[in-house]
Scaffold this motif. Structure first.
Motif, PDB file in Angstrom:
ATOM      1  N   LEU A 271      35.358 -16.626   7.416  1.00  0.00           N
ATOM      2  CA  LEU A 271      35.808 -17.842   6.741  1.00  0.00           C
ATOM      3  C   LEU A 271      35.260 -17.923   5.315  1.00  0.00           C
ATOM      4  N   VAL A 272      33.983 -17.632   5.140  1.00  0.00           N
ATOM      5  CA  VAL A 272      33.398 -17.649   3.795  1.00  0.00           C
ATOM      6  C   VAL A 272      34.028 -16.564   2.927  1.00  0.00           C
ATOM      7  N   TYR A 273      34.126 -15.349   3.451  1.00  0.00           N
ATOM      8  CA  TYR A 273      34.722 -14.270   2.667  1.00  0.00           C
ATOM      9  C   TYR A 273      36.176 -14.583   2.282  1.00  0.00           C
ATOM     10  N   THR A 274      36.919 -15.167   3.209  1.00  0.00           N
ATOM     11  CA  THR A 274      38.316 -15.515   2.924  1.00  0.00           C
ATOM     12  C   THR A 274      38.389 -16.567   1.830  1.00  0.00           C
ATOM     13  N   ASN A 275      37.475 -17.532   1.870  1.00  0.00           N
ATOM     14  CA  ASN A 275      37.419 -18.548   0.826  1.00  0.00           C
ATOM     15  C   ASN A 275      37.076 -17.917  -0.526  1.00  0.00           C
TER      16      ASN A 275
ATOM     17  N   ASP B  97      36.413  -5.553  -2.541  1.00  0.00           N
ATOM     18  CA  ASP B  97      35.161  -5.538  -1.782  1.00  0.00           C
ATOM     19  C   ASP B  97      35.172  -6.571  -0.662  1.00  0.00           C
ATOM     20  N   LEU B  98      35.756  -7.725  -0.925  1.00  0.00           N
ATOM     21  CA  LEU B  98      35.860  -8.744   0.125  1.00  0.00           C
ATOM     22  C   LEU B  98      36.784  -8.291   1.246  1.00  0.00           C
ATOM     23  N   ASP B  99      37.876  -7.608   0.906  1.00  0.00           N
ATOM     24  CA  ASP B  99      38.766  -7.075   1.944  1.00  0.00           C
ATOM     25  C   ASP B  99      38.016  -6.115   2.862  1.00  0.00           C
ATOM     26  N   LYS B 100      37.184  -5.255   2.274  1.00  0.00           N
ATOM     27  CA  LYS B 100      36.389  -4.323   3.077  1.00  0.00           C
ATOM     28  C   LYS B 100      35.388  -5.078   3.951  1.00  0.00           C
ATOM     29  N   ALA B 101      34.738  -6.062   3.359  1.00  0.00           N
ATOM     30  CA  ALA B 101      33.725  -6.818   4.108  1.00  0.00           C
ATOM     31  C   ALA B 101      34.363  -7.610   5.251  1.00  0.00           C
ATOM     32  N   ILE B 102      35.546  -8.158   5.020  1.00  0.00           N
ATOM     33  CA  ILE B 102      36.260  -8.883   6.080  1.00  0.00           C
ATOM     34  C   ILE B 102      36.580  -7.934   7.229  1.00  0.00           C
TER      35      ILE B 102
END
Length: 190
Positions: A169-173, A154-159
Motif C-alpha cells: 500500500l505504501v509503495y503503491t502510494n 524501483d518501486l515496481d521491483k519492490a512491490i
C-alpha cells in the motif's frame, strides 16, 4: 436558550474537527500521506525477508535523495515545482520510515546529500544528477524526470518482492506520487 444552542453547536463542531485529528496519529495503522489519511493494515507477522529489508532501506534513501536534489534545484532556479515535489518527497520518506520503524529495521545508515548516501547506487546516481542539474534549469528538470522514472521502476521491483499488504500500500502510494511528479516535470519541459 439561543446562546446554549450556539455553544452546543460550536462544541460539536470542535469535536468533529479535533477528534479525528487527535486519533489519526495514534497506533501503527494510520498515516497521513499527501494530505490523505492512509490506513495501513496490521501485518500478520513482523518478520521481513532480507530482500524486503533491503528494498525498504533502498526506497527510503532514494526518496531522501530525490528530496535533497529537488531542494538544491529549488534554491538554484526558484521554480515552485521543485519545492512542491521536495515537500512530497519528504512525506514519502517519512512513510517509508514509518514502515522501517514498524518492522524495527535500523535505519541509521540512511544518508543524505550533505553526509553522503550509504547505498553506492544512490550515491552514484545522486552525484551524476546533481552535476546535470547544475548545468541549466532544463537539465535540472530532465534530471527530475530521470529520478521519477527510476523511482517508478524501483518501486515496481519492490512491490513484486513483497506480499505484505501494508508495504504494498505504501509503495503503491509512492508510485502514484512519482507518476504525478513525472507528469509535473514533463509539463515544465514542454
Amino acid at each position: 436558550m439561543k446562546k446554549i444552542i450556539v455553544l452546543l453547536i460550536l462544541l460539536l463542531a470542535s469535536l468533529v474537527i479535533i477528534l479525528p485529528l487527535s486519533a489519526a496519529g495514534q497506533g501503527n495503522g494510520n498515516r497521513f500521506v499527501d494530505n490523505m489519511n492512509l490506513t495501513l493494515p496490521e501485518p500478520d507477522t513482523y518478520n521481513l525477508t532480507d530482500i524486503e529489508v533491503l528494498d525498504l532501506l533502498f526506497i527510503r534513501e532514494e526518496e531522501q535523495m530525490a528530496h535533497d536534489l529537488y531542494r538544491v534545484w529549488y534554491d538554484m532556479y526558484s521554480i515552485p515545482v521543485f519545492e512542491n515535489i521536495a515537500d512530497a518527497e519528504e512525506t514519502h520518506a517519512s512513510e517509508v520510515q514509518f514502515l522501517l520503524d514498524r518492522y524495527q529495521v535500523p535505519s541509521d545508515m540512511i544518508g543524505n546529500l550533505s553526509s553522503g548516501y550509504s547505498n553506492p547506487d544512490i550515491r552514484t546516481l545522486s552525484e551524476e544528477l546533481a552535476e546535470q542539474g547544475k548545468l541549466s534549469l532544463t537539465d535540472a528538470l530532465k534530471a527530475g524526470v530521470s529520478i521519477e522514472e527510476t523511482d517508478i521502476a524501483d518501486l515496481d521491483k519492490a512491490i513484486a518482492n513483497t506480499s505484505k499488504p501494508d508495504i504494498i500500500l505504501v509503495y503503491t502510494n509512492l508510485r502514484s506520487g512519482s507518476e504525478n511528479h513525472l507528469s509535473a516535470f514533463t509539463r515544465q519541459l514542454t
